[in-house]
Design a protein around this motif. Structure first.
Motif, mmCIF file in Angstrom:
data_model
loop_
_atom_site.group_PDB
_atom_site.id
_atom_site.type_symbol
_atom_site.label_atom_id
_atom_site.label_comp_id
_atom_site.label_asym_id
_atom_site.label_seq_id
_atom_site.Cartn_x
_atom_site.Cartn_y
_atom_site.Cartn_z
ATOM 1 N N VAL A 132 0.843 -1.205 0.000
ATOM 2 C CA VAL A 132 0.000 0.000 0.000
ATOM 3 C C VAL A 132 0.879 1.257 0.000
ATOM 4 O O VAL A 132 0.593 2.230 -0.705
ATOM 5 N N LEU A 133 1.966 1.219 0.765
ATOM 6 C CA LEU A 133 2.861 2.382 0.796
ATOM 7 C C LEU A 133 3.488 2.626 -0.575
ATOM 8 O O LEU A 133 3.776 3.755 -0.948
ATOM 9 N N GLN A 134 3.655 1.552 -1.338
ATOM 10 C CA GLN A 134 4.176 1.719 -2.699
ATOM 11 C C GLN A 134 3.101 2.375 -3.586
ATOM 12 O O GLN A 134 3.400 3.267 -4.372
ATOM 13 N N THR A 135 1.868 1.930 -3.425
ATOM 14 C CA THR A 135 0.763 2.547 -4.184
ATOM 15 C C THR A 135 0.663 4.036 -3.858
ATOM 16 O O THR A 135 0.361 4.854 -4.731
ATOM 17 N N LEU A 136 0.911 4.375 -2.581
ATOM 18 C CA LEU A 136 0.828 5.781 -2.160
ATOM 19 C C LEU A 136 2.077 6.573 -2.537
ATOM 20 O O LEU A 136 2.192 7.754 -2.202
ATOM 21 N N LYS A 137 3.038 5.889 -3.200
ATOM 22 C CA LYS A 137 4.294 6.515 -3.652
ATOM 23 C C LYS A 137 5.214 6.903 -2.483
ATOM 24 O O LYS A 137 6.135 7.708 -2.636
ATOM 25 N N VAL A 138 4.929 6.345 -1.303
ATOM 26 C CA VAL A 138 5.848 6.560 -0.177
ATOM 27 C C VAL A 138 7.079 5.686 -0.393
ATOM 28 O O VAL A 138 8.211 6.094 -0.128
ATOM 29 N N VAL A 139 6.836 4.467 -0.865
ATOM 30 C CA VAL A 139 7.924 3.534 -1.179
ATOM 31 C C VAL A 139 8.095 3.507 -2.704
ATOM 32 O O VAL A 139 7.200 3.047 -3.420
ATOM 33 N N PRO A 140 9.221 4.007 -3.214
ATOM 34 C CA PRO A 140 9.416 3.990 -4.671
ATOM 35 C C PRO A 140 9.523 2.569 -5.210
ATOM 36 O O PRO A 140 10.016 1.669 -4.513
#
Ligand SMILES: Cc1cc2nc3c(=O)[nH]c(=O)nc-3n(C[C@H](O)[C@H](O)[C@H](O)COP(=O)(O)OP(=O)(O)OC[C@H]3O[C@@H](n4cnc5c(N)ncnc54)[C@H](O)[C@@H]3O)c2cc1C
Length: 203
Positions: free
Chosen positions: A103-111
């Motif tokens: 989810v953090l990747q979807t939110l662009k927090v995790v590249p």
């Protein structure tokens, strides 16, 4: 009480319902709890959230450390040396719940990159966000789900020996109705029983 979240964030996090992890949560007044946090279909719950909710006022932010046990800067630096071709996502999934990392990747927090592609600026940003994720709850789930209530009869107006109201002889207050709010973990039962015992001795 559990927290509810504003619509955009709630929708983004809703797929995490049921995911729990160890966290440290800070309220704006500096109060901190280091316990588990649980994502729910309405927002956030779990011991850390229930505890900190007694110190939160509407409109305030919470700061959540999603990896209190593992310093992420050192972790990522070691991982990059050891597994340069590993995706950042899979690397973080070694210490955080996989669904949360997704989810953090979807939110662009995790590249969406490998560890060797992670530059020092990106790493610093990521580490700062994951160790101090700032969220502003929409509200709480309210009285219906509360385990303990703030406020109540002012204890300065009661005898600490007998729980009798100083101003009204013969009137006693014990337990939850008094202005005593314990942390979770039995302190409220302890207060209810102890104040009842003291009162009963006097009666
Ligand atoms: C879901 C939940 C989980 C909790 N978990 C914990 C925990 O793990 N550890 C902990 O320490 N505390 C916990 N608490 C808090 C704890 O239960 C309370 O602090 C404690 O029970 C308060 O005791 P009390 O006797 O003062 O009040 P209560 O237990 O609320 O008792 C009040 C009683 O008065 C009755 N009553 C109300 N109005 C009237 C009326 N007009 N006439 C006659 N009777 C009336 C009610 O029906 C009730 O039986 C929890 C609370 C909830 C809701």
């Amino acid at each position: 009480m559990p927290f509810t979240l504003h619509k955009p964030l709630l929708e983004q996090l809703q797929t995490l319902s049921g995911v729990a992890l160890e966290t440290t949560i800070d309220a704006q007044d500096g109060t901190r709890f280091k316990e588990a946090m649980l994502f729910t279909h309405r927002g956030l719950s779990g011991p850390a959230v229930l505890q900190i909710s007694s110190y939160w006022l509407p409109g305030e932010f919470l700061t959540i450390d999603l990896s209190p046990a593992t310093p992420l800067d050192a972790f990522l630096t070691v991982q990059r040396e050891a597994h340069p071709n590993l995706s950042l996502k899979n690397s973080l999934a070694k210490i955080l719940p996989k669904r949360l990392v997704e989810v953090l990747q979807t939110l662009k927090v995790v590249p969406d990159i490998t560890l060797k592609q992670l530059n020092s600026r990106q790493q610093a940003e990521l580490v700062a966000t994951l160790h101090a994720w700032r969220i502003q709850p929409n509200g709480t789930e309210g009285y219906r789900t509360a385990e303990v209530t703030l406020g109540g009869v002012d204890t300065t107006q009661l005898s600490s020996k007998t729980m009798e109201a100083r101003a009204v002889p013969g009137l006693y207050f014990i337990g939850e109705v008094a202005d005593v709010t314990g942390w979770l973990g039995g302190y409220n039962f302890q207060w209810a029983w102890s104040s009842a015992w003291a009162c009963a001795q006097a009666l």
